[in-house]
Structures are given as structure tokens and as C-alpha cells.
Design an enzyme around this catalytic site. Structure first.
Site, PDB file in Angstrom:
ATOM      1  N   TYR A  26       0.835  -1.205   0.000  1.00 13.13           N
ATOM      2  CA  TYR A  26       0.000   0.000   0.000  1.00 13.13           C
ATOM      3  C   TYR A  26       0.870   1.255   0.000  1.00 13.13           C
ATOM      4  CZ  TYR A  26      -3.046   3.687   1.765  1.00 13.13           C
ATOM      5  OH  TYR A  26      -3.710   4.871   1.935  1.00 13.13           O
ATOM      6  N   GLU A  84       4.438   0.935  15.563  1.00 15.56           N
ATOM      7  CA  GLU A  84       5.238   0.739  14.349  1.00 15.56           C
ATOM      8  C   GLU A  84       4.340   0.544  13.137  1.00 15.56           C
ATOM      9  OE1 GLU A  84       8.397   0.633  11.875  1.00 15.56           O
ATOM     10  OE2 GLU A  84       8.499   1.119  14.008  1.00 15.56           O
ATOM     11  N   TYR A  87      -2.514  -1.985  10.334  1.00 20.70           N
ATOM     12  CA  TYR A  87      -3.041  -2.255   8.997  1.00 20.70           C
ATOM     13  C   TYR A  87      -4.403  -2.924   9.121  1.00 20.70           C
ATOM     14  CZ  TYR A  87      -3.555  -4.071   4.283  1.00 20.70           C
ATOM     15  OH  TYR A  87      -4.038  -4.349   3.026  1.00 20.70           O
ATOM     16  N   VAL A  88      -5.340  -2.445   8.321  1.00 18.58           N
ATOM     17  CA  VAL A  88      -6.662  -3.052   8.195  1.00 18.58           C
ATOM     18  C   VAL A  88      -6.874  -3.286   6.703  1.00 18.58           C
ATOM     19  CG1 VAL A  88      -9.151  -2.752   8.539  1.00 18.58           C
ATOM     20  CG2 VAL A  88      -7.535  -1.912  10.270  1.00 18.58           C
ATOM     21  N   ILE A  97     -12.653  -0.563  12.858  1.00 22.98           N
ATOM     22  CA  ILE A  97     -11.589  -1.474  13.307  1.00 22.98           C
ATOM     23  C   ILE A  97     -10.329  -0.697  13.674  1.00 22.98           C
ATOM     24  CG2 ILE A  97     -10.120  -3.407  12.622  1.00 22.98           C
ATOM     25  CD1 ILE A  97     -12.555  -4.319  10.837  1.00 22.98           C
ATOM     26  N   GLY A  98      -9.939   0.252  12.841  1.00 28.63           N
ATOM     27  CA  GLY A  98      -8.756   1.061  13.145  1.00 28.63           C
ATOM     28  C   GLY A  98      -8.916   1.818  14.452  1.00 28.63           C
ATOM     29  N   ASN A 125      -0.264  10.241   2.722  1.00 30.21           N
ATOM     30  CA  ASN A 125      -1.337   9.334   3.098  1.00 30.21           C
ATOM     31  C   ASN A 125      -2.502  10.102   3.751  1.00 30.21           C
ATOM     32  OD1 ASN A 125      -2.939   7.222   3.935  1.00 30.21           O
ATOM     33  ND2 ASN A 125      -1.242   6.005   4.730  1.00 30.21           N
ATOM     34  N   TYR A 132      -6.232   9.945  11.818  1.00 28.98           N
ATOM     35  CA  TYR A 132      -5.472  10.280  13.024  1.00 28.98           C
ATOM     36  C   TYR A 132      -5.972  11.580  13.639  1.00 28.98           C
ATOM     37  CZ  TYR A 132      -2.308   6.688  11.274  1.00 28.98           C
ATOM     38  OH  TYR A 132      -1.773   5.522  10.803  1.00 28.98           O
ATOM     39  N   GLU A 141       5.229  18.952  15.015  1.00 31.38           N
ATOM     40  CA  GLU A 141       5.798  19.987  14.145  1.00 31.38           C
ATOM     41  C   GLU A 141       7.257  20.256  14.509  1.00 31.38           C
ATOM     42  OE1 GLU A 141       4.300  21.117  11.523  1.00 31.38           O
ATOM     43  OE2 GLU A 141       2.291  20.359  11.956  1.00 31.38           O
TER      44      GLU A 141
END
Length: 164
Positions: A26, A84, A87-88, A97-98, A125, A132, A141
Site C-alpha cells: 500500500y 510501528e 493495517y486493516v 476497526i482502526g 497518506n 489520526y 511539528e
């Protein structure tokens, strides 16, 4: 909703590698994946273990995972949980789920006395960044990730006498 989050077991090593490779694909970074099941065995179940992982199951089938480890913040003198990978699978996204994975990791962080959770995201992304932000995460930042690897790592390790 039939979501189950469970700690990964040694029987999940192939699944962990599969999800790592899917995430890398991905991110268009599949060419960088060198890890093997044996690497994950040492990482997750060695003595000492260096990381932890969970598997997300939807209606009894695996649909995602997370892998994390603990590091420290010297500024506040406490541990922090570093995520780290999360993934879903694409077909399972949009079901919460995330969010459930991150909520579980937040509970683990607090149970371990951590002051924070941190992770990295590729700057392109946008879907992940939007997610997030929706859970309250903010970018750090003014900081950039630095990496030392390969020949440069070996060269530095072999240079000079560290005790001298």
C-alpha cells in the site's frame, strides 16, 4: 459488529508477515521488506521480546494487525508506546476497526504508565492522516525522522574508539 482483538501468538507469524507485506505494498515500499517469519518470532516471542502485536478479527477472520514497542521520553521520565504498524484490509475499512485498535493500544499505554503514544505516517497518506486527526492525534511539528542504515550504520559503528 463482530470484532475481536487478540494478542498475536507464534501461530500468527505468517499472518503478521502477510499484513506487513500488505502495508508495505500500500505504501509502495514492498521492495524494502526483508523480514521473515523467523525475524518476527525473535522480535515478538524471543527472550527478551522486543515488540508486541495484536490481530484484529472480523466475524472470525483476520482483517488487520498492529505491532508496537515501548520506548522512553527522557523529558517526562516515562515510557511511551510507539506504534510501528497498523493495517486493516481494504475490504474491512470503515467498520471502526482502526479506531478499536488505537483505543486498545491507548488502554495498553495507560496500563503501562506511558505518557503518550507516537507513530509515523507518510506525508501523502491523506486518508490515514484524516483518521489520526479524528482520534485527536496531532503532528509533531518541527521534527523530522532520521535514519541510519546499511553501509552508513556499519561505517559509524566501526569508526573510532567509543571508550577512549
Amino acid at each position: 459488529m463482530s470484532l475481536r482483538l487478540r494478542d498475536a501468538t507464534p501461530d500468527d507469524l505468517g499472518l503478521v508477515l502477510h499484513f506487513v507485506r500488505a502495508l508495505a505494498e500500500y505504501e509502495t515500499l514492498l521492495h524494502e521488506v526483508q523480514a521473515t517469519e523467523e525475524d518476527f518470532r525473535r522480535l515478538l516471542f524471543g527472550n527478551p521480546s522486543r515488540a508486541e502485536a495484536l490481530v484484529a478479527e472480523w466475524e472470525g477472520g483476520p482483517v488487520g494487525f498492529a505491532l508496537w514497542y515501548y520506548s522512553v521520553s527522557t523529558f517526562d521520565g516515562r515510557a511511551k508506546l510507539y506504534v510501528e504498524d497498523v493495517y486493516v484490509t481494504p475490504e474491512a475499512r470503515g467498520r471502526g476497526i482502526g479506531r478499536a485498535i488505537f483505543a486498545d493500544l491507548a488502554r495498553r499505554a495507560l496500563a503501562q504508565g506511558c505518557s503518550r503514544m507516537e507513530w509515523s505516517v507518510l506525508d501523502w497518506n491523506a486518508p490515514s492522516i484524516a483518521f489520526y486527526r479524528s482520534i485527536g492525534a496531532l503532528p509533531r511539528e518541527g521534527w523530522t525522522l532520521q535514519r541510519l542504515t546499511g553501509e552508513a550504520l556499519h561505517a559509524l559503528a566501526g569508526s573510532g574508539d567509543a571508550h577512549g
